[in-house]
Design a protein around this motif. Sequence first.
Motif, PDB file in Angstrom:
ATOM      1  N   TRP A 142       0.871  -1.175   0.000  1.00 24.87           N
ATOM      2  CA  TRP A 142       0.000   0.000   0.000  1.00 24.87           C
ATOM      3  C   TRP A 142       0.901   1.214   0.000  1.00 24.87           C
ATOM      4  O   TRP A 142       1.919   1.237   0.684  1.00 24.87           O
ATOM      5  CB  TRP A 142      -0.874   0.037   1.239  1.00 24.87           C
ATOM      6  N   ARG A 143       0.518   2.227  -0.736  1.00 24.63           N
ATOM      7  CA  ARG A 143       1.314   3.450  -0.822  1.00 24.63           C
ATOM      8  C   ARG A 143       0.601   4.567  -0.065  1.00 24.63           C
ATOM      9  O   ARG A 143      -0.573   4.818  -0.282  1.00 24.63           O
ATOM     10  CB  ARG A 143       1.484   3.849  -2.290  1.00 24.63           C
TER      11      ARG A 143
ATOM     12  N   ASP B 172      -2.559   6.022  -1.821  1.00 27.19           N
ATOM     13  CA  ASP B 172      -2.469   5.559  -3.201  1.00 27.19           C
ATOM     14  C   ASP B 172      -2.022   6.554  -4.262  1.00 27.19           C
ATOM     15  O   ASP B 172      -1.314   6.172  -5.170  1.00 27.19           O
ATOM     16  CB  ASP B 172      -3.794   4.931  -3.671  1.00 27.19           C
ATOM     17  N   GLU B 173      -2.448   7.790  -4.232  1.00 25.94           N
ATOM     18  CA  GLU B 173      -2.107   8.648  -5.363  1.00 25.94           C
ATOM     19  C   GLU B 173      -1.650  10.021  -4.911  1.00 25.94           C
ATOM     20  O   GLU B 173      -1.935  10.452  -3.798  1.00 25.94           O
ATOM     21  CB  GLU B 173      -3.279   8.772  -6.317  1.00 25.94           C
TER      22      GLU B 173
END
Length: 91
Positions: A21-22, A35-36
């Motif tokens: 997971w970012r 995420d983004e």
Amino acid sequence: MKPNYRRCISCRRVALKEEFWRIVRVFESRTVQLDEGMGRSAYICPQTSCLQAAQKKNRLGRSLHATVPETLYQTLWQRLAKSNHQSSNSS
């Protein structure tokens, strides 16, 4: 194309970035989101032990040099519960 490897901030495991997971601290606004976005990133394994350690020891906050809101941790726990539920149904 060369694969992109990343390291989990909790367990230090190295793997392809798609396995993590970012979490991003957005450059201009300094907000932390999933995420983004463009900015400083941290990666974490989608596992209970990694998420517990990251939250308890503030590993996300230290890695991102920012305060991580409690709502983000709640979202990660919900995502973990969903992925565990789906994987138990598929087996």
